[in-house]
Write a protein that holds these residues in place. Sequence first.
Motif, mmCIF file in Angstrom:
data_model
loop_
_atom_site.group_PDB
_atom_site.id
_atom_site.type_symbol
_atom_site.label_atom_id
_atom_site.label_comp_id
_atom_site.label_asym_id
_atom_site.label_seq_id
_atom_site.Cartn_x
_atom_site.Cartn_y
_atom_site.Cartn_z
ATOM 1 N N GLY A 87 -13.601 41.268 17.528
ATOM 2 C CA GLY A 87 -13.831 39.978 17.994
ATOM 3 C C GLY A 87 -15.066 39.759 18.963
ATOM 4 O O GLY A 87 -15.817 38.587 18.714
ATOM 5 N N ILE A 88 -15.603 40.605 19.708
ATOM 6 C CA ILE A 88 -16.502 40.499 20.687
ATOM 7 C C ILE A 88 -18.056 40.895 19.725
ATOM 8 O O ILE A 88 -18.984 39.995 19.727
ATOM 9 N N LEU A 89 -17.983 41.586 18.868
ATOM 10 C CA LEU A 89 -19.175 41.929 18.061
ATOM 11 C C LEU A 89 -19.354 40.992 16.945
ATOM 12 O O LEU A 89 -20.498 40.816 16.416
ATOM 13 N N ARG B 173 -3.797 32.443 21.326
ATOM 14 C CA ARG B 173 -4.231 34.014 21.056
ATOM 15 C C ARG B 173 -5.404 33.862 20.046
ATOM 16 O O ARG B 173 -5.574 35.179 19.677
ATOM 17 N N ASN B 174 -5.837 32.756 19.565
ATOM 18 C CA ASN B 174 -6.572 32.967 18.343
ATOM 19 C C ASN B 174 -8.066 32.742 18.420
ATOM 20 O O ASN B 174 -8.805 33.008 17.430
ATOM 21 N N SER B 175 -8.463 32.975 19.793
ATOM 22 C CA SER B 175 -9.876 32.975 19.664
ATOM 23 C C SER B 175 -10.392 33.240 21.308
ATOM 24 O O SER B 175 -9.658 33.196 22.035
ATOM 25 N N LEU C 129 -4.816 39.600 27.339
ATOM 26 C CA LEU C 129 -5.109 40.500 26.004
ATOM 27 C C LEU C 129 -5.467 39.624 24.791
ATOM 28 O O LEU C 129 -4.559 38.511 24.683
ATOM 29 N N THR C 130 -6.450 39.673 23.990
ATOM 30 C CA THR C 130 -6.564 38.822 22.768
ATOM 31 C C THR C 130 -7.078 39.547 21.709
ATOM 32 O O THR C 130 -7.966 40.331 21.877
ATOM 33 N N ASN C 131 -6.883 39.272 20.205
ATOM 34 C CA ASN C 131 -7.449 39.751 19.224
ATOM 35 C C ASN C 131 -8.807 39.234 18.984
ATOM 36 O O ASN C 131 -9.396 39.660 18.112
ATOM 37 N N GLY C 132 -9.238 38.206 19.761
ATOM 38 C CA GLY C 132 -10.424 37.598 19.617
ATOM 39 C C GLY C 132 -10.603 37.037 18.179
ATOM 40 O O GLY C 132 -12.023 36.817 17.929
ATOM 41 N N GLY C 133 -9.710 36.303 17.538
ATOM 42 C CA GLY C 133 -9.983 35.865 16.284
ATOM 43 C C GLY C 133 -9.657 36.775 15.328
ATOM 44 O O GLY C 133 -9.872 36.366 14.048
ATOM 45 N N LEU D 234 -13.150 43.588 28.980
ATOM 46 C CA LEU D 234 -12.838 44.998 28.761
ATOM 47 C C LEU D 234 -12.543 44.704 27.133
ATOM 48 O O LEU D 234 -12.293 43.751 26.594
ATOM 49 N N THR D 235 -12.639 45.808 26.390
ATOM 50 C CA THR D 235 -12.354 45.698 24.978
ATOM 51 C C THR D 235 -11.562 46.880 24.467
ATOM 52 O O THR D 235 -11.468 47.971 25.271
ATOM 53 N N TYR D 236 -10.994 46.732 23.344
ATOM 54 C CA TYR D 236 -10.061 47.859 22.793
ATOM 55 C C TYR D 236 -10.267 47.847 21.273
ATOM 56 O O TYR D 236 -10.908 46.998 20.717
ATOM 57 N N GLY D 237 -9.848 48.817 20.587
ATOM 58 C CA GLY D 237 -9.961 48.964 19.118
ATOM 59 C C GLY D 237 -10.646 50.043 18.866
ATOM 60 O O GLY D 237 -11.423 51.125 19.541
#
Length: 382
Positions: free
Chosen positions: A280-282, A256-258, A243-247, A299-302
């Motif tokens: 983070g993906i968009l 965890r930062n990218s 799991l990551t916040n994607g930056g 996968l994504t969440y948010g």
Amino acid sequence: MALKAVHVSDVPNLDQVPQNASLSLYPTRFCTGLEVNKTGFRIPKFVVIGHRGKGMNELQSTDLRMRAIKENSITSFNSAATYPIDFVEFDVQVTKDDCPVIFHDNFIVSEDNGTIYEKRVTELCLAEFLCYGPQKEAGKMGKSLLRKTKDGKLVYWNVETDDSLCTLQEAFQQVEPSLGFNIELKFDDHIVYQNEFLIRVIQAIFQVVFENAKDRPIIFSTFQPDAAQLVRKLQSTYPVFFLTNGGTEIFYDVRRNSLEEAIKVCLEAGLQGIVSEVKGILRNPGAVAKIKESKLSLLTYGKLNNVPEAVYMQHLMGIDGVIVDLVKEITEAVTDMIKPPMVEEEQSLSEGEGKMEVKTRPQFSQREISFLLKLIPELIQL
């Protein structure tokens, strides 16, 4: 602290994995699902996952759907199972007497005679944990349950349909058996964990999973990179996602930062996929190709995953699935937009019958998709 120095031989033996454990990778709700073979792991269709069941609770939201059913509860999981979803996602922590329980927040907040107090979940024994909120025994009252919001405010955990707190074992025993479980191993972002603690937590969770999973599909996930690596080292039956916040947020641990760091974590540990905050993906759509080239699932969440158009855009981008709060609305949208449209047929058996109503999915050319991918990062505030 790095787990690279930890060897599996140094870890206490786990209980024997059931002979049919690999069957747990195949959902029975749908004809296709997770697949593991000699060449790796893949998700052959776009999956929809219910966030904490039928959706997380936002107790201050004006949207009544966000406080309809108690999150991370048996009622929420089974309610989600009535829709065509593939998995429910939920948070697992382990009490001080080694029982895996399902609860998102690091602390339980309660009130007693006008005094507010909070206790860390992992410092409670199981009996103490279960005494909060509604009780299973008729006529028995549990301790009040409050929640601290991100801005520090305290609100009573009032929802339209409440339910008691539950253990991971109860979820296996009482939730629709064909529904997949995305088990997130929950840890506190502000604590540096010792290897011994991580091993104890993971083994307690493994014991419940391997004794109860049967044919249920399972995905493990966690934001804690060392725990993700260890989960993968200690078992090869179920896929592990990082799991990551994607930056979108910055942490002390650079891993965890990218999305680039997330790819490194997965490749170094042999993980099967990434779960990223959708923003983070968009903001960085080019990362999707890099993730796919690395043979990782994504996968994504948010909150943006509660917007049907955003979900459809991710399908076009090649993302494998979404974790959502609005299970009913998004599963309907996925059915309308992503699954092949119905073939229009003439109804001519009797007078008055016309053509079947057909809902068609949006059509985009490759040029239009490329334009949207370039435009999206500007639409998402950086």
